[in-house]
Design a protein around this motif. Structure first.
Motif, PDB file in Angstrom:
ATOM      1  N   LYS A 145     -56.302  99.993 -60.433  1.00  0.00           N
ATOM      2  CA  LYS A 145     -56.367  99.176 -61.856  1.00  0.00           C
ATOM      3  C   LYS A 145     -57.125  99.287 -62.578  1.00  0.00           C
ATOM      4  CE  LYS A 145     -51.885  95.743 -59.044  1.00  0.00           C
ATOM      5  NZ  LYS A 145     -51.904  95.270 -58.355  1.00  0.00           N
ATOM      6  N   GLU A 180     -54.864 101.399 -55.016  1.00  0.00           N
ATOM      7  CA  GLU A 180     -54.185  99.698 -55.884  1.00  0.00           C
ATOM      8  C   GLU A 180     -55.157  99.173 -56.637  1.00  0.00           C
ATOM      9  OE1 GLU A 180     -51.108  96.269 -55.230  1.00  0.00           O
ATOM     10  OE2 GLU A 180     -51.919  97.429 -53.234  1.00  0.00           O
ATOM     11  N   TYR A 184     -62.781  93.465 -59.431  1.00  0.00           N
ATOM     12  CA  TYR A 184     -62.050  94.776 -58.810  1.00  0.00           C
ATOM     13  C   TYR A 184     -62.410  96.037 -57.983  1.00  0.00           C
ATOM     14  CZ  TYR A 184     -57.501  93.454 -61.385  1.00  0.00           C
ATOM     15  OH  TYR A 184     -57.274  92.524 -62.277  1.00  0.00           O
TER      16      TYR A 184
END
Length: 256
Positions: free
Chosen positions: A230, A226, A208
């Motif tokens: 997360k 975004e 990520y």
């Protein structure tokens, strides 16, 4: 007499196969114990369990790959450069053993690619750095040729593409000189591989973070935000996750 011989034969067969059964059971128990330690981020204890497995089964690919990953992870958190090098070189030796044990195993190829990436961080000789850069691509490609859905191999190849685009001045000069030109890193490919990793392994925090960096480099801040949103909400699964999530939170604050 025949009855006595049959009894002796049965006893011998039982003794012959009993150690194998006990050995197999012990291996399974050790894997379970190692997994339990990993689950609670006790990586040193988990590594010791994998080492025990390897004393019984030196060519066990799963244990060798796990030992590679854990040695690299623990090494990455060492403040002392010599200790870091020792852990990374140990991880490299485990990866090589896994590769020698089964060069058609996707995990073994991934382990070689992953530790090659780590070695670029500590290597000082430009020629050797470039050799490791080549190894990352070669072994990640091999892993994906065996299993296109290998999550961490997708991440590793994505990270390779990202780094070829964002190489620092000195490293870029070395790669150009010894590679015979700069490899064709592709930011779109970097994002695609890491997006696939995210789908395949949705709790892999490092993916990520690097995916967000790739989106930022590609001037897609909304996508980066975004991904970072997360990331910071992910559960902690490894000893590295707190630092990765903290870096992600800092990056998110800077972008917004």
């Amino acid at each position: 007499m025949k009855k006595v011989l049959n009894i002796i034969l049965a006893t011998c067969c039982s003794l012959m196969f009993q150690p194998l059964s006990i050995w197999s059971q012990d291996i399974n128990v050790l894997f379970k114990e190692a997994s339990n330690f990993e689950r609670v981020q006790k990586e040193n204890e988990a590594l010791e369990k994998y080492k025990l497995i390897l004393t019984q089964d030196p060519a066990n690919v799963k244990a060798l790959v796990k030992a590679t990953e854990l040695s690299a992870a623990i090494g990455g958190r060492q403040g002392d450069k010599n200790n870091k090098r020792l852990f990374y070189e140990t991880a490299l030796s485990y990866a090589k053993r896994a590769w020698q044990s089964d060069s058609n195993h996707a995990d073994a190829a991934y382990a070689m690619a992953m530790i090659a990436g780590r070695m670029t961080d500590i290597e000082t000789e430009n020629k050797q750095i470039v050799a490791y850069v080549k190894d990352i691509k070669q072994y990640a490609d091999k892993a994906l040729s065996i299993n296109a859905d290998h999550a961490k191999a997708n991440y590793t190849l994505g990270k390779w593409h990202y780094e070829m685009v964002t190489l620092s001045g000195l490293k870029k000069a070395a790669v150009k000189l010894f590679y015979g030109g700069l490899p064709s890193g592709d930011l779109d490919k970097a994002i695609a591989y890491m997006e696939k990793c995210k789908t395949l392994e949705p709790y892999f925090a490092l993916n990520y973070l690097d995916l967000a960096k790739a989106y930022k480099e590609a001037r897609q801040p909304a996508k980066a935000i975004e991904v970072l949103n997360k990331l910071v909400k992910l559960p902690t699964r490894t000893g590295d996750d707190p630092a990765i999530k903290a870096e992600g939170a800092k990056m998110l604050e800077a972008i917004q």
